[in-house]
Design a protein around this motif. Structure first.
Motif, PDB file in Angstrom:
ATOM      1  N   ALA A   1       0.709  -1.245  -0.108  1.00 30.37           N
ATOM      2  CA  ALA A   1       0.099  -0.033   0.009  1.00 30.37           C
ATOM      3  C   ALA A   1       0.849   1.139   0.162  1.00 30.37           C
ATOM      4  O   ALA A   1       0.468   2.274  -0.583  1.00 30.37           O
ATOM      5  CB  ALA A   1      -0.797   0.009   1.184  1.00 30.37           C
ATOM      6  N   TYR A   2       1.904   1.329   0.635  1.00 29.89           N
ATOM      7  CA  TYR A   2       2.616   2.372   0.902  1.00 29.89           C
ATOM      8  C   TYR A   2       3.370   2.818  -0.383  1.00 29.89           C
ATOM      9  O   TYR A   2       3.883   3.879  -0.654  1.00 29.89           O
ATOM     10  CB  TYR A   2       3.819   2.548   2.048  1.00 29.89           C
ATOM     11  CG  TYR A   2       4.748   1.441   1.909  1.00 29.89           C
ATOM     12  CD1 TYR A   2       5.923   1.649   1.204  1.00 29.89           C
ATOM     13  CD2 TYR A   2       4.767   0.096   2.538  1.00 29.89           C
ATOM     14  CE1 TYR A   2       6.995   0.584   1.332  1.00 29.89           C
ATOM     15  CE2 TYR A   2       5.617  -0.801   2.769  1.00 29.89           C
ATOM     16  CZ  TYR A   2       6.862  -0.367   1.757  1.00 29.89           C
ATOM     17  OH  TYR A   2       7.892  -1.405   1.778  1.00 29.89           O
ATOM     18  N   ARG A   3       3.430   1.956  -1.417  1.00 32.08           N
ATOM     19  CA  ARG A   3       4.369   2.144  -2.654  1.00 32.08           C
ATOM     20  C   ARG A   3       3.161   2.567  -3.774  1.00 32.08           C
ATOM     21  O   ARG A   3       3.373   2.785  -4.978  1.00 32.08           O
ATOM     22  CB  ARG A   3       5.161   1.449  -3.054  1.00 32.08           C
ATOM     23  CG  ARG A   3       6.553   1.388  -2.076  1.00 32.08           C
ATOM     24  CD  ARG A   3       7.799   1.126  -2.934  1.00 32.08           C
ATOM     25  NE  ARG A   3       7.890  -0.465  -2.649  1.00 32.08           N
ATOM     26  CZ  ARG A   3       7.968  -1.295  -3.842  1.00 32.08           C
ATOM     27  NH1 ARG A   3       7.871  -0.902  -4.986  1.00 32.08           N
ATOM     28  NH2 ARG A   3       8.101  -2.549  -3.729  1.00 32.08           N
TER      29      ARG A   3
ATOM     30  N   VAL B   1      -1.789   5.888  -4.843  1.00 30.48           N
ATOM     31  CA  VAL B   1      -3.232   6.195  -4.609  1.00 30.48           C
ATOM     32  C   VAL B   1      -3.230   6.826  -3.301  1.00 30.48           C
ATOM     33  O   VAL B   1      -2.154   6.430  -2.443  1.00 30.48           O
ATOM     34  CB  VAL B   1      -4.070   5.129  -4.782  1.00 30.48           C
ATOM     35  CG1 VAL B   1      -4.090   4.360  -6.060  1.00 30.48           C
ATOM     36  CG2 VAL B   1      -3.674   3.875  -3.733  1.00 30.48           C
ATOM     37  N   ASN B   2      -4.310   7.525  -3.000  1.00 27.88           N
ATOM     38  CA  ASN B   2      -4.341   7.882  -1.469  1.00 27.88           C
ATOM     39  C   ASN B   2      -5.805   7.808  -1.502  1.00 27.88           C
ATOM     40  O   ASN B   2      -6.738   7.824  -2.161  1.00 27.88           O
ATOM     41  CB  ASN B   2      -4.011   9.375  -1.308  1.00 27.88           C
ATOM     42  CG  ASN B   2      -2.478   9.459  -1.281  1.00 27.88           C
ATOM     43  OD1 ASN B   2      -1.577   9.801  -2.095  1.00 27.88           O
ATOM     44  ND2 ASN B   2      -1.893   8.762  -0.147  1.00 27.88           N
TER      45      ASN B   2
ATOM     46  N   PHE C   1       2.012  14.864   6.300  1.00 26.94           N
ATOM     47  CA  PHE C   1       2.535  13.526   6.902  1.00 26.94           C
ATOM     48  C   PHE C   1       3.224  12.652   5.621  1.00 26.94           C
ATOM     49  O   PHE C   1       4.388  12.207   5.510  1.00 26.94           O
ATOM     50  CB  PHE C   1       1.360  12.746   7.445  1.00 26.94           C
ATOM     51  CG  PHE C   1       1.673  11.532   8.210  1.00 26.94           C
ATOM     52  CD1 PHE C   1       2.204  11.554   9.579  1.00 26.94           C
ATOM     53  CD2 PHE C   1       1.994  10.308   7.552  1.00 26.94           C
ATOM     54  CE1 PHE C   1       2.638  10.307  10.151  1.00 26.94           C
ATOM     55  CE2 PHE C   1       2.226   9.394   8.052  1.00 26.94           C
ATOM     56  CZ  PHE C   1       2.502   9.190   9.438  1.00 26.94           C
ATOM     57  N   GLY C   2       2.309  12.615   4.599  1.00 31.04           N
ATOM     58  CA  GLY C   2       2.828  11.859   3.328  1.00 31.04           C
ATOM     59  C   GLY C   2       4.103  12.403   2.896  1.00 31.04           C
ATOM     60  O   GLY C   2       5.044  11.769   2.473  1.00 31.04           O
TER      61      GLY C   2
ATOM     62  N   LYS D   1       6.262  14.115   4.495  1.00 28.80           N
ATOM     63  CA  LYS D   1       7.644  13.907   5.541  1.00 28.80           C
ATOM     64  C   LYS D   1       8.096  12.498   5.425  1.00 28.80           C
ATOM     65  O   LYS D   1       9.335  12.407   5.486  1.00 28.80           O
ATOM     66  CB  LYS D   1       6.813  14.406   6.740  1.00 28.80           C
ATOM     67  CG  LYS D   1       7.839  14.638   7.972  1.00 28.80           C
ATOM     68  CD  LYS D   1       7.586  15.057   9.130  1.00 28.80           C
ATOM     69  CE  LYS D   1       8.506  14.853   9.986  1.00 28.80           C
ATOM     70  NZ  LYS D   1       7.739  14.870  11.556  1.00 28.80           N
ATOM     71  N   VAL D   2       7.226  11.560   5.212  1.00 31.56           N
ATOM     72  CA  VAL D   2       7.632  10.108   5.581  1.00 31.56           C
ATOM     73  C   VAL D   2       8.384   9.813   4.178  1.00 31.56           C
ATOM     74  O   VAL D   2       9.246   8.896   4.337  1.00 31.56           O
ATOM     75  CB  VAL D   2       6.659   8.994   5.700  1.00 31.56           C
ATOM     76  CG1 VAL D   2       5.915   9.213   7.131  1.00 31.56           C
ATOM     77  CG2 VAL D   2       5.437   9.036   4.671  1.00 31.56           C
ATOM     78  N   LYS D   3       8.236  10.501   3.198  1.00 30.17           N
ATOM     79  CA  LYS D   3       8.711  10.543   1.923  1.00 30.17           C
ATOM     80  C   LYS D   3      10.300  10.928   1.796  1.00 30.17           C
ATOM     81  O   LYS D   3      10.900  11.078   0.980  1.00 30.17           O
ATOM     82  CB  LYS D   3       8.021  10.462   0.641  1.00 30.17           C
ATOM     83  CG  LYS D   3       7.006   9.513   0.401  1.00 30.17           C
ATOM     84  CD  LYS D   3       6.083   9.783  -0.773  1.00 30.17           C
ATOM     85  CE  LYS D   3       4.884   9.277  -0.527  1.00 30.17           C
ATOM     86  NZ  LYS D   3       3.705  10.237  -0.388  1.00 30.17           N
TER      87      LYS D   3
ATOM     88  N   ARG E   1      -5.089  16.020   3.094  1.00 25.39           N
ATOM     89  CA  ARG E   1      -3.628  15.089   3.590  1.00 25.39           C
ATOM     90  C   ARG E   1      -3.295  14.241   2.259  1.00 25.39           C
ATOM     91  O   ARG E   1      -2.340  13.742   2.091  1.00 25.39           O
ATOM     92  CB  ARG E   1      -4.127  14.497   4.682  1.00 25.39           C
ATOM     93  CG  ARG E   1      -3.038  13.542   5.373  1.00 25.39           C
ATOM     94  CD  ARG E   1      -3.450  12.957   6.519  1.00 25.39           C
ATOM     95  NE  ARG E   1      -4.549  12.011   6.411  1.00 25.39           N
ATOM     96  CZ  ARG E   1      -5.134  11.056   7.573  1.00 25.39           C
ATOM     97  NH1 ARG E   1      -4.361  11.090   8.529  1.00 25.39           N
ATOM     98  NH2 ARG E   1      -5.669  10.505   6.946  1.00 25.39           N
ATOM     99  N   ALA E   2      -4.666  13.660   1.745  1.00 21.63           N
ATOM    100  CA  ALA E   2      -4.401  12.923   0.689  1.00 21.63           C
ATOM    101  C   ALA E   2      -4.144  13.408  -0.683  1.00 21.63           C
ATOM    102  O   ALA E   2      -3.343  12.946  -1.466  1.00 21.63           O
ATOM    103  CB  ALA E   2      -5.766  12.109   0.407  1.00 21.63           C
TER     104      ALA E   2
ATOM    105  N   ASN F   1      -0.052  14.336  -1.833  1.00 20.70           N
ATOM    106  CA  ASN F   1       0.614  13.603  -2.549  1.00 20.70           C
ATOM    107  C   ASN F   1       0.595  13.460  -3.965  1.00 20.70           C
ATOM    108  O   ASN F   1       1.260  12.663  -4.683  1.00 20.70           O
ATOM    109  CB  ASN F   1       0.297  12.259  -1.669  1.00 20.70           C
ATOM    110  CG  ASN F   1       0.484  12.300  -0.398  1.00 20.70           C
ATOM    111  OD1 ASN F   1       1.693  12.537   0.221  1.00 20.70           O
ATOM    112  ND2 ASN F   1      -0.681  12.189   0.496  1.00 20.70           N
TER     113      ASN F   1
END
Lengths: 366, 298
Positions: free
Chosen positions: A80-82, A85-86, A106-107, A109-111, A154-155, A158
């Protein structure tokens, strides 16, 4: 590259049922092509498999069989993390320990996107959902509608190829929901990405979607644009689930390409036929939308093509009046008459005549 | 039942009835607290100002014992030591209990409540028995010494295992781990699983989900678990008495000595009050943001 944003090929999903040996089929042999930039809705009652389908696209569930492709890439083995889609969750799923801005970024930052690039993106995303200046608040300080917008921002920050929305307006009250329906459409036209929207609300589906897929008990019943779904339902379930409709039991007398002659309510009449080859003598269901039926004052003599009945219940609905008409055959029909149409107002007990255009009547297999 | 009480709440007279019911429900525990907590505490505070435990000096009120305590650096050192032992014990408990609670909440599936029960079952045996069991385990012919001997790692049984600071910490950790795991488990159970999916959906790898979402959201439970060991451990005296030896003595033993052996109740009271004050300050400092429900582990 194909024109499809999301493609499902023969996708099945079964869940092992707890404590039992049999399995629960959530999605059965699902084939779907969702075009790039489309507002596509999965519609059906709860338990029909629409949410499971969405979760399989997101990568939270693995299909038991079949293939999921996003932008022409097989996704079955991609976590899912790759996936590009969001998702917007029904309960928003905002991180309660983070501020609105921290949620939105968030999205990124984690990337590993650096802060100098995140900050302007967060500002832009919050402006897109009309929440500028709310970045420092905590999610719990916001109203349900505002939290929904944060989840959307948030979605979208990305820049997903596909945005998945799982009954996103389900928790909002009616007025807010209507406003958000309009706004979601506007946001989609601004960002241009594909929206896959899950809802059980047929009105919402018709209003917002470019195309709708109707599902029931794990099966896909019909895919089409809102007007074809409403006006040319493929099955009795679709006709019943989308809007109000009437059903009359009928028997096929003659079948030709695209239409049939049936006997219904003690008369012969023509109806549309979309399910391949009709068999003479077969029992079918005739469906007519209440607003497609015309009402006339009964004046003795039987006029050709008209049914006779008695107005039983009369409900005034403002723009329309809804009649319940008892037919001679004992069956009942709902008739919706626009109050501005010039048709005289009937009251309960009045003799009436009914008719409809054969193009508006559909014969369906049981 | 609930609809009935809701219907009752609708009437003002019924609200009164509910208030009466609450009063009735709260009276027994209130009385209990008053009798066995508030009054004894008051008596102890009173005692701390008395010149002596018995006799005529009993009626003389003085600050002498407070002054004595302030001058007694060995007592203060022991308090400091006990705080450190409690801190170490609580930290080790948290480190051990977290993976346990994590496993129960995220990996154990439907059997997790059964496993949780199994975790708690040993604490149904007597507290003393469990400490004595460690005395055997750590003793010179205990399993650890035997093992080390047979492996040839040591020449002769090491008495250092028992009657040491380490023995106290090991025993305390053993006793408290389940009680730390419970609030952490409860905290983890409260995390909305959609948050983990949302984090993954936004591109987090499993370790990022843990660091960015699970860990920060579990902190109230962790803190609750930490405090539920730290608070009772500071004043611990049974465990050091049984497995601590000279090296493992704690502040609680000193307090007990004042009451049971030296019969200096006023000084014992001063010591108890000072410890309570220190723990109270530390707890409030750490415990801001911890809800009562976290401590209760529900």
């Amino acid at each position: 590259m194909s024109q499809f944003s999301v493609e499902l090929r023969g996708v099945c999903k079964t869940f092992p049922e707890r404590g039992e040996r049999q399995e629960l089929a959530a999605v059965q042999d699902l084939n779907l092509q969702i075009r790039a930039g489309e507002f596509f809705t999965l519609l059906g009652p709860s338990g029909c498999g629409k949410s499971t389908t969405l979760r399989m696209i997101a990568g939270f569930e693995t299909p038991t069989a079949g293939q999921i492709r996003i932008q022409d890439q097989a996704m079955n083995a991609v976590p899912a993390y790759r996936r590009p889609v969001n998702m917007v969750f029904q309960d928003y799923a905002l991180f309660p320990h983070l501020t609105v801005a921290q949620n939105v970024e968030f999205g990124l930052k984690v990337k590993g996107v650096p802060k100098e690039q995140r900050d302007p993106a967060v500002k832009e995303a919050l402006e897109l959902v009309q929440l500028p200046g709310h970045g420092d608040r905590k999610p719990e300080e916001l109203s349900g509608g505002q939290q929904q917008r944060v989840a959307l921002a948030r979605a979208l920050i990305n820049r997903p190829a596909v945005l998945l929305l799982d009954e996103p307006l389900g928790a909002l009250d009616l007025k807010l929901r209507k406003a958000m329906q309009f706004e979601l459409k506007q946001i989609q036209s601004q960002v241009g990405c594909t929206f896959v929207y899950v809802t059980h609300d047929q009105e919402e589906a018709l209003k917002m979607s470019d195309r709708v897929a109707v599902m029931s008990q794990g099966w896909l019943l019909q895919v089409g644009n809102p007007s074809s779904i409403y006006e040319k339902p493929a099955t009795r379930f679709v006709a019943d689930f989308i809007g109000e409709t009437n059903f009359l039991s009928a028997r096929v007398l003659k079948a030709s390409n695209g239409s049939v002659l049936v006997e219904a309510a003690g008369r012969e009449m023509l109806a549309q036929w979309l399910n391949g080859h009709a068999k003479v003598g077969e029992d079918v269901t005739l469906t007519v939308r209440p607003e497609r039926i015309s009402l006339f004052t009964a004046n003795g003599g039987h006029r050709k093509g008209r049914l006779h009945g008695v107005a039983q219940d009369v409900t005034y609905l403002g723009t329309d009046t809804l009649y319940r008409v008892g037919l001679e055959s004992g069956e009942g029909l709902l008739v919706r008459v626009q109050n501005s149409s010039g048709v005289p107002r009937f009251s309960s007990g009045d003799q009436v005549e009914l008719s409809w255009d054969p193009a508006d009547a559909q014969a369906l297999v049981e | 039942m609930s609809t009935r009480s809701e219907a009752l709440l609708a009437r003002p007279a019924a609200q009164l009835e509910v208030r009466q019911r609450i009063t009735v429900l709260l009276t027994p525990p209130g009385l209990w607290l008053l009798l066995f907590f508030v009054i004894p505490l008051g008596v102890m505070a009173l005692f701390s100002f008395r010149a002596a435990s018995f006799g005529a000096q009993r009626q003389v009120f003085t600050l002498e014992h407070y002054q004595r305590f302030l001058a007694d650096t060995s007592a203060q050192r022991l308090l400091w030591r006990s705080l450190l032992i409690a801190l170490e014990t609580s930290l080790i408990c948290v480190v051990l209990a977290f993976p346990l609670a994590y496993f129960l909440s995220f990996r154990a599936g439907p059997s997790r409540l059964m496993l949780l029960t199994i975790l708690v079952i040993p604490s149904w045996t007597s507290f003393l028995l469990r400490i004595l069991a460690w005395k055997v385990l750590l003793g010179s012919s205990g399993i650890f010494n035997s093992l080390l001997l047979s492996l040839g790692w040591i020449e002769e049984a090491a008495p250092i295992l028992l009657f040491s600071r380490g023995a106290v910490i090991i025993t305390l950790v053993y006793i408290w781990v389940p009680f730390v795991a419970l609030p952490i488990f409860a905290g983890l159970e409260r995390i909305n699983r959609h948050l983990l999916e949302a984090a993954e959906d936004l591109g987090s790898r499993p370790w990022q989900i843990f660091l960015e979402v699970i860990l920060p959201l579990s902190l109230p439970g962790v803190l609750a678990g930490f405090l539920s060991v730290f608070i009772p451990t500071v004043g611990e005296y049974v465990t050091p008495l049984l497995v601590g030896g000279v090296d493992g003595i704690m502040y609680g033993n000193l307090v007990q000595d004042q009451f049971a052996r030296a019969l200096n109740w006023p000084l014992g009271s001063v010591m108890s009050l000072v410890m309570m004050l220190v723990v109270l300050v530390l707890t409030f400092g750490l415990g801001r943001g911890v809800k009562v429900t976290d401590l209760a582990g529900v």
